[in-house]
Write a protein that holds these residues in place. Structure first.
Motif, PDB file in Angstrom:
ATOM      1  N   GLY A   1      48.076  -5.779 -21.236  1.00  0.00           N
ATOM      2  CA  GLY A   1      47.421  -7.073 -21.413  1.00  0.00           C
ATOM      3  C   GLY A   1      47.865  -7.787 -22.670  1.00  0.00           C
ATOM      4  N   LEU A   2      49.061  -7.451 -23.202  1.00  0.00           N
ATOM      5  CA  LEU A   2      49.626  -8.024 -24.438  1.00  0.00           C
ATOM      6  C   LEU A   2      48.809  -7.650 -25.679  1.00  0.00           C
ATOM      7  N   ARG A   3      48.071  -6.568 -25.574  1.00  0.00           N
ATOM      8  CA  ARG A   3      47.253  -6.141 -26.720  1.00  0.00           C
ATOM      9  C   ARG A   3      48.123  -5.800 -27.926  1.00  0.00           C
ATOM     10  N   MET A   4      49.196  -5.074 -27.711  1.00  0.00           N
ATOM     11  CA  MET A   4      50.049  -4.683 -28.841  1.00  0.00           C
ATOM     12  C   MET A   4      50.723  -5.896 -29.472  1.00  0.00           C
ATOM     13  N   LYS A   5      51.113  -6.858 -28.640  1.00  0.00           N
ATOM     14  CA  LYS A   5      51.731  -8.079 -29.190  1.00  0.00           C
ATOM     15  C   LYS A   5      50.742  -8.829 -30.067  1.00  0.00           C
ATOM     16  N   HIS A   6      49.507  -8.995 -29.592  1.00  0.00           N
ATOM     17  CA  HIS A   6      48.491  -9.681 -30.388  1.00  0.00           C
ATOM     18  C   HIS A   6      48.163  -8.886 -31.655  1.00  0.00           C
ATOM     19  N   ASN A   7      48.228  -7.580 -31.566  1.00  0.00           N
ATOM     20  CA  ASN A   7      47.983  -6.752 -32.743  1.00  0.00           C
ATOM     21  C   ASN A   7      49.071  -6.981 -33.794  1.00  0.00           C
ATOM     22  N   ILE A   8      50.310  -7.110 -33.342  1.00  0.00           N
ATOM     23  CA  ILE A   8      51.401  -7.397 -34.277  1.00  0.00           C
ATOM     24  C   ILE A   8      51.162  -8.736 -34.974  1.00  0.00           C
ATOM     25  N   ASP A   9      50.800  -9.745 -34.190  1.00  0.00           N
ATOM     26  CA  ASP A   9      50.549 -11.062 -34.776  1.00  0.00           C
ATOM     27  C   ASP A   9      49.372 -11.026 -35.750  1.00  0.00           C
ATOM     28  N   ALA A  10      48.328 -10.279 -35.405  1.00  0.00           N
ATOM     29  CA  ALA A  10      47.160 -10.194 -36.284  1.00  0.00           C
ATOM     30  C   ALA A  10      47.504  -9.501 -37.597  1.00  0.00           C
ATOM     31  N   ARG A  11      48.253  -8.401 -37.513  1.00  0.00           N
ATOM     32  CA  ARG A  11      48.619  -7.685 -38.731  1.00  0.00           C
ATOM     33  C   ARG A  11      49.586  -8.499 -39.602  1.00  0.00           C
ATOM     34  N   LYS A  12      50.439  -9.282 -38.958  1.00  0.00           N
ATOM     35  CA  LYS A  12      51.330 -10.163 -39.725  1.00  0.00           C
ATOM     36  C   LYS A  12      50.518 -11.222 -40.460  1.00  0.00           C
TER      37      LYS A  12
ATOM     38  N   ARG B   1      43.850 -19.965 -43.626  1.00  0.00           N
ATOM     39  CA  ARG B   1      44.514 -20.239 -42.348  1.00  0.00           C
ATOM     40  C   ARG B   1      45.029 -18.952 -41.717  1.00  0.00           C
ATOM     41  N   TYR B   2      45.594 -18.083 -42.523  1.00  0.00           N
ATOM     42  CA  TYR B   2      46.099 -16.812 -41.993  1.00  0.00           C
ATOM     43  C   TYR B   2      44.953 -15.938 -41.506  1.00  0.00           C
ATOM     44  N   ARG B   3      43.822 -15.958 -42.200  1.00  0.00           N
ATOM     45  CA  ARG B   3      42.671 -15.171 -41.764  1.00  0.00           C
ATOM     46  C   ARG B   3      42.115 -15.719 -40.447  1.00  0.00           C
ATOM     47  N   LEU B   4      42.112 -17.039 -40.314  1.00  0.00           N
ATOM     48  CA  LEU B   4      41.673 -17.629 -39.054  1.00  0.00           C
ATOM     49  C   LEU B   4      42.616 -17.238 -37.923  1.00  0.00           C
ATOM     50  N   GLU B   5      43.909 -17.248 -38.205  1.00  0.00           N
ATOM     51  CA  GLU B   5      44.881 -16.829 -37.190  1.00  0.00           C
ATOM     52  C   GLU B   5      44.683 -15.373 -36.808  1.00  0.00           C
TER      53      GLU B   5
ATOM     54  N   GLU C   1      41.710 -15.070 -34.529  1.00  0.00           N
ATOM     55  CA  GLU C   1      42.034 -15.527 -33.170  1.00  0.00           C
ATOM     56  C   GLU C   1      42.834 -14.477 -32.397  1.00  0.00           C
ATOM     57  N   LYS C   2      43.738 -13.799 -33.097  1.00  0.00           N
ATOM     58  CA  LYS C   2      44.499 -12.729 -32.436  1.00  0.00           C
ATOM     59  C   LYS C   2      43.610 -11.532 -32.122  1.00  0.00           C
ATOM     60  N   GLU C   3      42.633 -11.269 -32.984  1.00  0.00           N
ATOM     61  CA  GLU C   3      41.685 -10.197 -32.698  1.00  0.00           C
ATOM     62  C   GLU C   3      40.885 -10.508 -31.434  1.00  0.00           C
ATOM     63  N   LEU C   4      40.564 -11.775 -31.208  1.00  0.00           N
ATOM     64  CA  LEU C   4      39.867 -12.167 -29.980  1.00  0.00           C
ATOM     65  C   LEU C   4      40.751 -11.919 -28.752  1.00  0.00           C
ATOM     66  N   LEU C   5      42.025 -12.262 -28.864  1.00  0.00           N
ATOM     67  CA  LEU C   5      42.939 -12.017 -27.741  1.00  0.00           C
ATOM     68  C   LEU C   5      43.102 -10.522 -27.484  1.00  0.00           C
ATOM     69  N   MET C   6      43.088  -9.721 -28.559  1.00  0.00           N
ATOM     70  CA  MET C   6      43.162  -8.272 -28.385  1.00  0.00           C
ATOM     71  C   MET C   6      41.937  -7.753 -27.639  1.00  0.00           C
ATOM     72  N   ALA C   7      40.767  -8.296 -27.976  1.00  0.00           N
ATOM     73  CA  ALA C   7      39.542  -7.863 -27.291  1.00  0.00           C
ATOM     74  C   ALA C   7      39.578  -8.252 -25.815  1.00  0.00           C
TER      75      ALA C   7
ATOM     76  N   SER D   1      31.882 -10.389 -30.522  1.00  0.00           N
ATOM     77  CA  SER D   1      32.018 -10.152 -31.971  1.00  0.00           C
ATOM     78  C   SER D   1      33.236 -10.867 -32.533  1.00  0.00           C
ATOM     79  N   ALA D   2      34.339 -10.860 -31.777  1.00  0.00           N
ATOM     80  CA  ALA D   2      35.552 -11.557 -32.230  1.00  0.00           C
ATOM     81  C   ALA D   2      35.331 -13.062 -32.293  1.00  0.00           C
ATOM     82  N   GLU D   3      34.586 -13.610 -31.333  1.00  0.00           N
ATOM     83  CA  GLU D   3      34.288 -15.046 -31.351  1.00  0.00           C
ATOM     84  C   GLU D   3      33.430 -15.411 -32.560  1.00  0.00           C
ATOM     85  N   LEU D   4      32.461 -14.568 -32.892  1.00  0.00           N
ATOM     86  CA  LEU D   4      31.640 -14.814 -34.072  1.00  0.00           C
ATOM     87  C   LEU D   4      32.464 -14.715 -35.352  1.00  0.00           C
ATOM     88  N   ALA D   5      33.425 -13.799 -35.380  1.00  0.00           N
ATOM     89  CA  ALA D   5      34.297 -13.667 -36.546  1.00  0.00           C
ATOM     90  C   ALA D   5      35.118 -14.937 -36.749  1.00  0.00           C
ATOM     91  N   ILE D   6      35.578 -15.534 -35.652  1.00  0.00           N
ATOM     92  CA  ILE D   6      36.331 -16.787 -35.752  1.00  0.00           C
ATOM     93  C   ILE D   6      35.441 -17.896 -36.321  1.00  0.00           C
TER      94      ILE D   6
END
Length: 436
Positions: free
Chosen positions: A107-118, A261-265, A268-274, A335-340
């Motif tokens: 489900g592209l979880r690893m890709k979103h994880n890469i973007d989130a960690r970046k 801005r990076y924290r917001l990004e 958002e990637k954490e939401l996609l991971m969820a 939880s991810a939506e609330l974090a955003i």
């Protein structure tokens, strides 16, 4: 000849020591030393490296997984042989295997994880830059405060020189009988008061230098001193920037804004991971194994031949379909939506605080400039007033109180001019730092 060489070496060493003891630091040198010594910056750099490692690991998660294993089992009593018949005998088995697997789809979880960690790594870099800016601001503030206290000390010393010169002239007049002895007592009292002011100004300068040295985290600061061009030069090299222009530039360049801005990004990637947990995951794996089997009381095939003959290979796909996970995925998404939402609020707060700082710095700068202009005009008037009072005192048309009052007014105006001047230079520096 040997003694002469030693004397020259000692003299040269003493000269170097004296030069080192008299070394004066510029503002840029103070900033560089503070940035190098600051422990908070070093800790933040460690945190940035940790974020970099997390980003590197997220990328490495895309690679296949490969593992090897070995095992040794001993069976006492009934054992099953290679012909699948149980016998009352002991046996042992040695096994070797190597296998690997790779995730084909998650489900592209690893890709979103890469973007989130970046994004986390970039936010950490922005935090490090913000911390450096804070250190620059602290050093600049302390540096300008030390310069102000040095100028106030110089003003106090100049006033003492003027009073000493007047005291010398009055002493000659008293000796010649043209002036009463009591006039000298008033001058001596004024000189003592000015000496006290000088001592206080010198103490303030030492405390300001100590504060600056502590911000720089110097281990040895007994002989610490600074040097800088006149404040007028610092002011002429800067420009009074408009608050709106500073704010527009700060929204693009300031590290605290970029960090948010990076924290917001990242949020958002954490939401996609969820949300990716709703999708099935597919993996592919391969395995290769062999082993050696031995039973007591029987003829057993050699170890090497069994390893060849018992070789087995396998490969296959594994599909995981989420059906019901006790609402864990749904709650993770919420939880991810609330974090955003929370990160967005933090960004708005950061922007408001930044605009407030810029507006305050701008109006403080304009106010300091107005006070400086007024003080410069007041200095001319106060000097003329003091000159006129001195002439009246010399001609006997004014008493010493009027003379001292005019001189104290001049000293006060000189101090106010110096304070307004350095405050204006400091506010210009703040606007410059907030812009970049």
């Amino acid at each position: 000849m040997h003694i002469r060489t030693i004397i020259i070496a000692l003299f040269f060493s003493a000269s170097l020591f004296q030069a080192a003891a008299q070394q004066k630091y510029t503002l840029l040198e103070c900033i560089d030393i503070a940035l190098e010594n600051n422990r908070n910056i070093k800790q933040q750099e460690i945190g940035r490296q940790q974020r970099e490692i997390a980003y590197s690991q997220a990328r490495a998660d895309l690679l296949p997984n490969l593992n090897a294993s070995a095992g040794q089992n001993f069976v006492f009593g009934r054992s099953i042989g290679l012909d699948n018949v149980y016998e009352n005998t002991n046996s042992s088995q040695t096994s070797f295997s190597i296998g690997g697997d790779i995730t084909l789809f998650d489900g592209l979880r690893m890709k979103h994880n890469i973007d989130a960690r970046k994004a986390d790594m970039q936010a950490s870099e922005a935090d490090l830059e913000k911390m450096r800016d804070d250190v620059v601001m602290s050093v600049s503030t302390a540096f300008l405060q030390a310069l102000l206290n040095r100028e106030l000390l110089q003003i106090a010393e100049n006033q003492i020189e003027t009073t000493q010169a007047n005291l010398q002239r009055r002493s000659e007049l008293v000796k010649s009988g043209k002036m009463a002895q009591g006039e000298l007592y008033e001058l001596e009292a004024q000189l003592a008061k000015e000496e006290l002011n000088r001592v206080q100004a010198e103490s303030n300068l030492k405390l300001a230098l100590l504060d600056l040295a502590q911000i720089m985290e110097l281990e040895e600061f007994n002989n610490f001193d600074i040097t800088a061009p006149p404040a007028e030069t610092l002011i002429n090299e800067a420009t009074l920037l408009q608050s709106e222009a500073v704010y527009e530039s700060a929204l693009v360049n300031r590290p605290e804004i970029r960090g948010m801005r990076y924290r917001l990004e990242s949020s958002e990637k954490e939401l996609l991971m969820a949300k990716a947990q709703y999708y099935p995951s597919l993996s592919f794996g391969v395995n290769m194994g062999t082993g050696y089997y031995r039973m007591s009381g029987r003829d057993n095939t050699s170890f090497s031949s069994q390893l060849r003959n018992n070789m087995s290979n396998s490969l296959g796909f594994s599909l995981r379909i989420p059906i019901f996970n006790r609402f864990q995925i749904r709650n993770s998404v919420h939880s991810a939506e609330l974090a955003i939402a929370n990160t967005q609020l933090e960004m708005d707060k950061t922007k408001v605080e930044l605009r407030k700082r810029i507006e305050q710095a701008y109006y403080n700068a304009t106010g300091a400039k107005s006070r400086w202009d007024a003080a410069r005009k007041s200095i001319e008037a106060s000097r003329e007033s003091y000159r006129f009072a001195e002439e009246k005192y010399e001609s006997g048309r004014a008493n010493s109180y009027e003379l001292f009052l005019a001189k104290n007014n001049l000293t006060q105006v000189l101090g106010e001019e110096a304070q307004a001047k350095y405050e204006y230079a400091f506010r210009l520096k703040i606007l410059e730092l907030l812009k970049d």
